[in-house]
Design a protein around this motif. Structure first.
Motif, short mmCIF file in Angstrom:
data_model
loop_
_atom_site.label_atom_id
_atom_site.label_comp_id
_atom_site.label_asym_id
_atom_site.label_seq_id
_atom_site.Cartn_x
_atom_site.Cartn_y
_atom_site.Cartn_z
N UNK A 8 43.44 45.25 47.47
CA UNK A 8 42.67 44.02 47.64
C UNK A 8 43.01 43.08 46.48
N UNK A 9 43.30 41.82 46.79
CA UNK A 9 43.60 40.88 45.70
C UNK A 9 42.36 40.62 44.87
N UNK A 10 42.53 40.62 43.58
CA UNK A 10 41.39 40.33 42.72
C UNK A 10 41.09 38.84 42.74
N UNK A 11 39.89 38.49 42.38
CA UNK A 11 39.48 37.09 42.42
C UNK A 11 40.25 36.24 41.42
N UNK A 12 40.67 36.84 40.31
CA UNK A 12 41.36 36.10 39.27
C UNK A 12 42.86 35.98 39.53
N UNK A 13 43.39 36.81 40.40
CA UNK A 13 44.83 36.81 40.63
C UNK A 13 45.27 35.56 41.39
N UNK A 14 46.32 34.94 40.90
CA UNK A 14 46.95 33.79 41.55
C UNK A 14 45.97 32.65 41.81
N UNK A 15 45.03 32.44 40.93
CA UNK A 15 44.10 31.32 41.14
C UNK A 15 44.71 30.04 40.57
N UNK A 16 44.36 28.96 41.19
CA UNK A 16 44.84 27.63 40.79
C UNK A 16 43.65 26.89 40.21
N UNK A 17 43.82 26.14 39.15
CA UNK A 17 42.66 25.49 38.53
C UNK A 17 41.95 24.48 39.44
N UNK A 18 42.66 23.92 40.43
CA UNK A 18 42.04 22.92 41.30
C UNK A 18 41.84 23.46 42.71
N UNK A 19 41.83 24.76 42.87
CA UNK A 19 41.74 25.32 44.21
C UNK A 19 40.34 25.14 44.81
N UNK A 20 40.31 24.90 46.10
CA UNK A 20 39.06 24.69 46.83
C UNK A 20 38.78 25.97 47.61
N UNK A 21 37.59 26.53 47.44
CA UNK A 21 37.24 27.78 48.11
C UNK A 21 36.08 27.54 49.07
N UNK A 22 36.08 28.28 50.16
CA UNK A 22 35.01 28.20 51.13
C UNK A 22 34.74 29.58 51.70
N UNK A 23 33.48 29.91 51.89
CA UNK A 23 33.08 31.18 52.49
C UNK A 23 32.05 30.84 53.57
N UNK A 24 32.16 31.52 54.73
CA UNK A 24 31.20 31.24 55.79
C UNK A 24 30.82 32.51 56.53
N UNK A 25 29.63 32.50 57.09
CA UNK A 25 29.13 33.55 57.98
C UNK A 25 28.74 32.88 59.28
N UNK A 26 29.26 33.39 60.39
CA UNK A 26 28.97 32.83 61.70
C UNK A 26 28.35 33.92 62.55
N UNK A 27 27.16 33.66 63.04
CA UNK A 27 26.46 34.65 63.86
C UNK A 27 26.40 34.16 65.30
#
Length: 71
Positions: A8-27
């Motif tokens: 599993x890729x770690x959260x710190x691996x290959x991160x970009x300083x200006x990267x935009x992240x999104x997480x969603x849950x759809x039920x």
């Protein structure tokens, strides 16, 4: 036969300083739940916009050439 384990890729691996992240849950109903996440950089947003614009331009050309043939 060797067993291959996926890392599993770690959260710190290959991160970009200006990267935009999104997480969603759809039920959907009582039994279906979808979870997802996405990461993109500003350069990725611009590249996606250019790709969509190029496809729209090509589709417009095809649609107009189809109309010209029928006339």
């Amino acid at each position: 036969m060797p067993v291959v384990q996926e890392e599993e890729p770690s959260a710190a691996a290959h991160s970009h300083p200006e990267e935009i992240k999104s997480v969603f849950d759809l039920r959907l109903g009582k039994h279906v739940t979808l979870q997802g996440s996405a990461r993109i950089t500003p350069a990725g947003v611009i590249s996606a916009g250019i790709a969509v614009a190029a496809m729209m331009l090509a589709l417009r050309y095809l649609a107009s050439s189809g109309r010209r043939r029928r006339q």
